[in-house]
Design a protein around this motif. Structure first.
Motif, PDB file in Angstrom:
ATOM      1  N   GLN A  39       0.881  -1.089  -0.171  1.00 12.81           N
ATOM      2  CA  GLN A  39       0.051  -0.106  -0.110  1.00 12.81           C
ATOM      3  C   GLN A  39       0.978   1.090   0.032  1.00 12.81           C
ATOM      4  O   GLN A  39       0.521   2.343  -0.676  1.00 12.81           O
ATOM      5  CB  GLN A  39      -0.891  -0.105   1.190  1.00 12.81           C
ATOM      6  CG  GLN A  39      -1.911  -0.817   1.086  1.00 12.81           C
ATOM      7  CD  GLN A  39      -2.964  -0.769   2.392  1.00 12.81           C
ATOM      8  OE1 GLN A  39      -2.584  -0.624   3.261  1.00 12.81           O
ATOM      9  NE2 GLN A  39      -4.417  -0.968   2.097  1.00 12.81           N
ATOM     10  N   THR A  40       1.914   1.056   0.653  1.00 11.95           N
ATOM     11  CA  THR A  40       2.698   2.238   0.655  1.00 11.95           C
ATOM     12  C   THR A  40       3.566   2.553  -0.591  1.00 11.95           C
ATOM     13  O   THR A  40       3.518   3.751  -1.000  1.00 11.95           O
ATOM     14  CB  THR A  40       3.915   2.302   2.043  1.00 11.95           C
ATOM     15  OG1 THR A  40       3.162   1.994   3.270  1.00 11.95           O
ATOM     16  CG2 THR A  40       4.705   3.368   1.884  1.00 11.95           C
ATOM     17  N   LEU A  41       4.037   1.545  -1.116  1.00  8.53           N
ATOM     18  CA  LEU A  41       4.588   1.646  -2.494  1.00  8.53           C
ATOM     19  C   LEU A  41       3.715   2.070  -3.502  1.00  8.53           C
ATOM     20  O   LEU A  41       4.264   3.022  -4.376  1.00  8.53           O
ATOM     21  CB  LEU A  41       5.435   0.506  -2.766  1.00  8.53           C
ATOM     22  CG  LEU A  41       6.481  -0.150  -1.922  1.00  8.53           C
ATOM     23  CD1 LEU A  41       7.217  -1.461  -2.286  1.00  8.53           C
ATOM     24  CD2 LEU A  41       7.649   1.063  -1.934  1.00  8.53           C
ATOM     25  N   THR A  42       2.371   1.564  -3.639  1.00  5.98           N
ATOM     26  CA  THR A  42       1.533   2.076  -4.617  1.00  5.98           C
ATOM     27  C   THR A  42       0.441   3.119  -4.420  1.00  5.98           C
ATOM     28  O   THR A  42      -0.248   3.715  -5.195  1.00  5.98           O
ATOM     29  CB  THR A  42       0.793   0.506  -5.121  1.00  5.98           C
ATOM     30  OG1 THR A  42      -0.090   0.320  -3.904  1.00  5.98           O
ATOM     31  CG2 THR A  42       1.512  -0.691  -5.471  1.00  5.98           C
ATOM     32  N   GLN A  43       0.648   3.646  -3.079  1.00  3.14           N
ATOM     33  CA  GLN A  43      -0.013   4.842  -2.554  1.00  3.14           C
ATOM     34  C   GLN A  43      -1.656   4.430  -2.604  1.00  3.14           C
ATOM     35  O   GLN A  43      -2.320   5.414  -2.626  1.00  3.14           O
ATOM     36  CB  GLN A  43       0.345   6.156  -3.387  1.00  3.14           C
ATOM     37  CG  GLN A  43       1.738   6.390  -3.081  1.00  3.14           C
ATOM     38  CD  GLN A  43       2.020   7.763  -3.906  1.00  3.14           C
ATOM     39  OE1 GLN A  43       1.386   8.284  -4.729  1.00  3.14           O
ATOM     40  NE2 GLN A  43       3.293   8.374  -3.516  1.00  3.14           N
ATOM     41  N   ILE A  44      -1.943   3.194  -2.261  1.00  5.87           N
ATOM     42  CA  ILE A  44      -3.181   2.900  -2.260  1.00  5.87           C
ATOM     43  C   ILE A  44      -3.536   2.998  -0.754  1.00  5.87           C
ATOM     44  O   ILE A  44      -2.922   2.196  -0.151  1.00  5.87           O
ATOM     45  CB  ILE A  44      -3.628   1.296  -2.782  1.00  5.87           C
ATOM     46  CG1 ILE A  44      -3.254   1.299  -4.221  1.00  5.87           C
ATOM     47  CG2 ILE A  44      -4.933   1.163  -2.410  1.00  5.87           C
ATOM     48  CD1 ILE A  44      -3.335  -0.018  -4.762  1.00  5.87           C
ATOM     49  N   GLN A  45      -4.550   3.886  -0.556  1.00  6.41           N
ATOM     50  CA  GLN A  45      -4.982   4.085   1.032  1.00  6.41           C
ATOM     51  C   GLN A  45      -6.352   3.461   1.095  1.00  6.41           C
ATOM     52  O   GLN A  45      -7.136   3.862   1.884  1.00  6.41           O
ATOM     53  CB  GLN A  45      -4.970   5.685   1.228  1.00  6.41           C
ATOM     54  CG  GLN A  45      -3.917   6.413   0.684  1.00  6.41           C
ATOM     55  CD  GLN A  45      -2.819   5.904   1.568  1.00  6.41           C
ATOM     56  OE1 GLN A  45      -2.970   5.692   2.800  1.00  6.41           O
ATOM     57  NE2 GLN A  45      -1.466   5.841   1.389  1.00  6.41           N
ATOM     58  N   GLU A  46      -6.657   2.277   0.675  1.00  5.94           N
ATOM     59  CA  GLU A  46      -7.873   1.512   1.000  1.00  5.94           C
ATOM     60  C   GLU A  46      -7.563   0.733   2.386  1.00  5.94           C
ATOM     61  O   GLU A  46      -6.830   0.035   2.450  1.00  5.94           O
ATOM     62  CB  GLU A  46      -8.339   0.437  -0.138  1.00  5.94           C
ATOM     63  CG  GLU A  46      -9.316  -0.359   0.006  1.00  5.94           C
ATOM     64  CD  GLU A  46     -10.586   0.405   0.276  1.00  5.94           C
ATOM     65  OE1 GLU A  46     -11.623   0.160   0.948  1.00  5.94           O
ATOM     66  OE2 GLU A  46     -10.685   1.410  -0.483  1.00  5.94           O
ATOM     67  N   MET A  47      -8.465   0.915   3.442  1.00  4.79           N
ATOM     68  CA  MET A  47      -8.217   0.578   4.592  1.00  4.79           C
ATOM     69  C   MET A  47      -8.786  -0.987   4.815  1.00  4.79           C
ATOM     70  O   MET A  47      -8.279  -1.586   5.641  1.00  4.79           O
ATOM     71  CB  MET A  47      -9.375   1.225   5.729  1.00  4.79           C
ATOM     72  CG  MET A  47      -8.719   2.770   5.693  1.00  4.79           C
ATOM     73  SD  MET A  47      -7.038   2.868   6.376  1.00  4.79           S
ATOM     74  CE  MET A  47      -7.341   2.214   8.111  1.00  4.79           C
ATOM     75  N   THR A  48      -9.571  -1.403   3.795  1.00  2.70           N
ATOM     76  CA  THR A  48     -10.280  -2.645   3.775  1.00  2.70           C
ATOM     77  C   THR A  48      -9.413  -3.639   3.061  1.00  2.70           C
ATOM     78  O   THR A  48      -9.738  -5.042   3.059  1.00  2.70           O
ATOM     79  CB  THR A  48     -11.697  -2.917   3.366  1.00  2.70           C
ATOM     80  OG1 THR A  48     -11.770  -2.248   2.057  1.00  2.70           O
ATOM     81  CG2 THR A  48     -12.683  -1.772   4.134  1.00  2.70           C
ATOM     82  N   LEU A  49      -8.439  -3.269   2.424  1.00  3.25           N
ATOM     83  CA  LEU A  49      -7.592  -4.219   1.622  1.00  3.25           C
ATOM     84  C   LEU A  49      -6.794  -5.251   2.317  1.00  3.25           C
ATOM     85  O   LEU A  49      -6.540  -6.323   1.957  1.00  3.25           O
ATOM     86  CB  LEU A  49      -6.571  -3.281   0.863  1.00  3.25           C
ATOM     87  CG  LEU A  49      -5.742  -4.007  -0.199  1.00  3.25           C
ATOM     88  CD1 LEU A  49      -6.498  -4.675  -1.364  1.00  3.25           C
ATOM     89  CD2 LEU A  49      -4.477  -2.984  -0.917  1.00  3.25           C
ATOM     90  N   VAL A  50      -6.463  -4.983   3.420  1.00  3.43           N
ATOM     91  CA  VAL A  50      -5.699  -5.790   4.181  1.00  3.43           C
ATOM     92  C   VAL A  50      -6.499  -7.044   5.059  1.00  3.43           C
ATOM     93  O   VAL A  50      -6.034  -8.072   5.232  1.00  3.43           O
ATOM     94  CB  VAL A  50      -4.930  -5.114   5.608  1.00  3.43           C
ATOM     95  CG1 VAL A  50      -5.877  -4.659   6.541  1.00  3.43           C
ATOM     96  CG2 VAL A  50      -3.772  -5.993   6.238  1.00  3.43           C
ATOM     97  N   PHE A  51      -7.980  -6.907   5.251  1.00  2.70           N
ATOM     98  CA  PHE A  51      -8.595  -7.712   5.801  1.00  2.70           C
ATOM     99  C   PHE A  51      -8.725  -9.247   5.134  1.00  2.70           C
ATOM    100  O   PHE A  51      -8.522 -10.225   5.849  1.00  2.70           O
ATOM    101  CB  PHE A  51      -9.989  -7.219   6.343  1.00  2.70           C
ATOM    102  CG  PHE A  51     -10.001  -6.102   7.060  1.00  2.70           C
ATOM    103  CD1 PHE A  51      -9.363  -6.355   8.669  1.00  2.70           C
ATOM    104  CD2 PHE A  51     -10.459  -4.833   6.852  1.00  2.70           C
ATOM    105  CE1 PHE A  51      -9.383  -5.317   9.374  1.00  2.70           C
ATOM    106  CE2 PHE A  51     -10.167  -3.607   7.669  1.00  2.70           C
ATOM    107  CZ  PHE A  51      -9.991  -3.998   8.883  1.00  2.70           C
ATOM    108  N   VAL A  52      -9.137  -9.147   3.972  1.00  2.00           N
ATOM    109  CA  VAL A  52      -9.322 -10.664   3.137  1.00  2.00           C
ATOM    110  C   VAL A  52      -8.030 -11.308   3.076  1.00  2.00           C
ATOM    111  O   VAL A  52      -7.880 -12.462   3.472  1.00  2.00           O
ATOM    112  CB  VAL A  52      -9.985 -10.322   1.784  1.00  2.00           C
ATOM    113  CG1 VAL A  52     -10.086 -11.648   1.040  1.00  2.00           C
ATOM    114  CG2 VAL A  52     -11.225  -9.512   1.890  1.00  2.00           C
ATOM    115  N   PRO A  53      -6.980 -10.834   2.478  1.00  2.00           N
ATOM    116  CA  PRO A  53      -5.722 -11.517   2.731  1.00  2.00           C
ATOM    117  C   PRO A  53      -5.341 -11.952   4.071  1.00  2.00           C
ATOM    118  O   PRO A  53      -4.832 -13.128   4.252  1.00  2.00           O
ATOM    119  CB  PRO A  53      -4.725 -10.684   2.243  1.00  2.00           C
ATOM    120  CG  PRO A  53      -5.126  -9.676   1.289  1.00  2.00           C
ATOM    121  CD  PRO A  53      -6.811  -9.341   2.000  1.00  2.00           C
TER     122      PRO A  53
END
Length: 88
Positions: A39-53
């Motif tokens: 997320q830091t490298l791609t500057q994606i700020q989606e908070m829910t991205l971490v939950f499923v993986p």
């Protein structure tokens, strides 16, 4: 039951809890760090991205480490039952 026996039982319980929980917690930590780095490298700020993986990895880690966890819990249960039987 003496104070030293009580402290030994408490210490064994805490140690077993750490041994049982550590593999799953470490798997979740590693996945969280990898996704945070992504997320830091791609500057994606989606908070829910971490939950499923993280949920998937924790579930797979539970399936993989379940025999180890059951073995640890069985050993401490046998030690506790032996201690109960040996009480005066």
């Amino acid at each position: 039951m003496e104070e030293t026996q009580i402290l030994d039982v408490a210490r064994d319980g805490i140690y077993t809890m750490i041994l049982v929980a550590a593999p799953i917690m470490l798997a979740g930590l590693v996945v969280g760090l990898i996704i945070s780095l992504f997320q830091t490298l791609t500057q994606i700020q989606e908070m829910t991205l971490v939950f499923v993986p993280k949920i998937l990895v924790v579930f797979i880690a539970m399936l993989f480490f379940l025999p180890y966890m059951i073995q640890q819990l069985t050993e401490i249960t046998e030690r506790l039952m032996d201690l109960v039987v040996s009480l005066p």
